[in-house]
Structure formats: C-alpha cells, structure tokens
Design an enzyme around this catalytic site. Sequence first.
Site: not given
Length: 258
Positions: A65, A109, A112, A132
Amino acid sequence: MQYEDLIIEIHDKVALIRLNRPKALNALNERMMNELGDALYKFDADANIGCIILTGSEKAFAAGADIAAMADYTYPDTYKDNYITRNWEHILRVRKPVIGAVAGYALGGGCELAMMCDFIIASDNAKFGQPEIKVGVTPGAGGTQRLPRTIGKAKAMDLLLTARTIDAAEAERIGLVSRVVPADKLMDEALSAAATIAAMPTSVAMLIKDAVNRAFETTLTEGVAYERRLFHAAFGTPAQKEGMHAFLEKRLPKFEGL
Ligand code: CO8
C-alpha cells in the site's frame, strides 16, 4: 473510465490488467484500487472475456500500500473512511478466473493482492513478504488470514513477524505460487495459462472457482454438499451437453460462448 494507473491489453479472450505506477514500484493507492475495481468488474461482465490476468512491472507487482499516502492518517481518519479496505476487495467479487502474474516485489498489500488472485504464476525474480511490522502496522488486506491458510501457521508467523522476504523458489515450495518461470517467460506463461482457461466453458470455470473458494469459508461436509449442488447445476449448462457428447462422438468440444 480512463485509467491513469493501469494499462489494459486484450489478448483474444484474455484481459490483461497491468498495475502501472513505476516510479513508486506500483504502490497501491486509492485511485489505482478504484481503477482496478472498475476494470475487474468490466471484464467480469464482458461475455468475450474468459480469464483475467493481473500483473505489474518486471521490477514490482506491487511494493505494498502507498506509505506516502497513509503516513499521516489518524485512527479516526482510517476508521471513518474504512481506509483502503472499501476498494480493496472488489477482486474477491470477480466470478471469472483471475491469474496473478508476479515479477519483482509483491510486498505487504502487494502480496495480499496477489493472494486474492485465484493462483499466482511467479517470475524467478519475484519476492514475497509481509513487512508491515517494519512500518508499524499489521497487514490490513487479509495477510494474517490468507497467508496461514495458504502456507500454514509456522511459515506465516515467520514471514509476518520477521518481515522476511522470500524468493520465488521458496514461494513455490511452500505453496504460495503455483508455477515459477524465468523472468522473460512470465507473460508468455501467464497468457498461455489464461488462454487455456478461457478456452474452457466459462460458466463451468465460474462454478469451480465458486466451489474452491467455498472450501475456505465452511466445513468439509458443508463444502462437499455445496460442491454437489454445483455439480448438479453443471447439468443445466450447455457446456455439459457439448462436453460429454463431444467425448462420446470422439470429437473436440466447441465451448465458444459457453
Ligand atoms: N509506498 C509508497 N512508495 C513506495 C513504496 C510503498 N509501499 N514502496 C516503494 N516506494 C517508492 C519509494 O519511496 C521510492 O520512491 P522515490 O524514488 O520517490 O524515493 C520508489 O518507490 C523506489 O523505491 P526504493 O528506492 O525504496 O527501491 P529499492 O529497490 O531500493 O527497494 C523495496 C525496493 C525493498 C521494495 C522498498 O521500496 C521497500 O521496502 N518498500 C516498502 C515495502 C513495504 O513496506 N510494503 C508494505 C507497505 S504497508 C502495506 O502494504 C499495508 C497494506 C495494508 C492494506 C490495507 C488494505 C485494506
């Protein structure tokens, strides 16, 4: 919709969606995720498309992200906006098969998002991880849930707690990816797999995807009962008549449009 952060290519019955923010290693931001949702729904509804590929660049599928976009967010900001989750799960509502073609970094992300594809084909330079913890957050798009279901608790805890990055060979060994190919063959391999799937009856591919995904949401007994209903439903598709009669008539089936 005009896309700023995606590049779209159509290869016969295959739609190829390429994440395209090269300067930020495809860091996933609000606009890109909105565009991705738009493109995915469009191809899911397009009768000419039988399979979708999601890919990035040779250097990065996605490095996570967008840290720059979220660094100054507060808890109320994230909670009120349901920050990033609201447009991250569109991919899970796509009913046609989605292949993740991963080269380079698939971190946070990005990992993911790759795990939300139906299966991953990786280039031999691919790197996966959930780092993360190093930027002070937990995963937020299913990393703590999909990773243990995919690679088991020990490996998942290892990756999540140490922020260790694994290479493509290890990712294949532990079942995170289905195939690893040389970097210069990644798109050929993904397009070939997608073309194979797109040549199958799409209606049945959708039933199979539905049934496999149910395995992660229910008990074995319920899952098998669900599969049985879909198996029965397959007898309502023209594909079943064509497939079985073609076999008996010793000819190739014609699944065009089915
Ligand atoms: N966000 C924003 N920008 C990024 C990101 C990112 N995740 N990753 C890389 N970039 C940018 C860099 O800032 C840099 O920009 P600039 O040139 O302007 O300085 C550019 O991309 C190139 O990056 P590097 O210079 O760092 O390239 P390197 O080859 O040296 O390193 C790495 C590559 C190892 C991938 C490194 O960039 C890195 O560690 N990136 C961050 C990885 C990371 O921590 N990812 C997890 C982010 S948190 C997250 O994903 C939470 C998910 C929650 C989802 C919730 C949804 C509901």
